[in-house]
Design an enzyme around this catalytic site. Sequence first.
Site, PDB file in Angstrom:
ATOM      1  N   CYS A 111       0.819  -1.220   0.000  1.00  0.00           N
ATOM      2  CA  CYS A 111       0.000   0.000   0.000  1.00  0.00           C
ATOM      3  C   CYS A 111       0.848   1.262   0.000  1.00  0.00           C
ATOM      4  CB  CYS A 111      -0.953  -0.001   1.193  1.00  0.00           C
ATOM      5  SG  CYS A 111      -0.108   0.108   2.792  1.00  0.00           S
ATOM      6  N   GLY A 112       2.162   1.109   0.061  1.00  0.00           N
ATOM      7  CA  GLY A 112       3.059   2.256   0.021  1.00  0.00           C
ATOM      8  C   GLY A 112       3.575   2.677   1.381  1.00  0.00           C
TER       9      GLY A 112
END
Length: 178
Positions: free
Chosen positions: A155-156
């Site tokens: 998701c970063g």
Amino acid sequence: MNSKLIVLGVTGSIAAFKAADLCSKLAREFEVQVIMTENACRFVTPVTFRTLSRRPVITTLWADESLWRPRHVELADEAALFAVVPATANFFAKAANGIADDALTTFAATYGGKHIYAPAMNPRMWAHPACVANVQTLRERGAIFAGPADGSVACGAGGRGRMIEVPEIMEIIRKEIN
């Protein structure tokens, strides 16, 4: 090939693709039976694991009602080790609280041997007090945790929660199965 049977649980995480690599490597050395959650099937198909393990994949408790003995009980008697890769916060919550509502959590509740869990989740999920408590409960019951690692997740976000790499998981499995 070693005749020992490893039950490989796969849960619903983007890291499930790494479980396919692990399955392939495990199948070169051991017998492998894969159990997937419904959510895991959204990331990688059972066909992938059936091909790599050369065994039918268990995705439900209700697949073959012709057997007199439930498959999870039979597997619990046959397995030398149980590894959940990737292992999600949802799986930890169910396992820690004895919730057995699918094939994987029912097997987890049935199997009395070594459990190895490779966590994979957002760092905030890993740090959440409920997840921390569930992990502590599972550790107190003898579960072995393979990770997680620090780093960037899908998701970063960055931090602790990334699944460790397949060679590291293989090393832990080899150590624990002997």
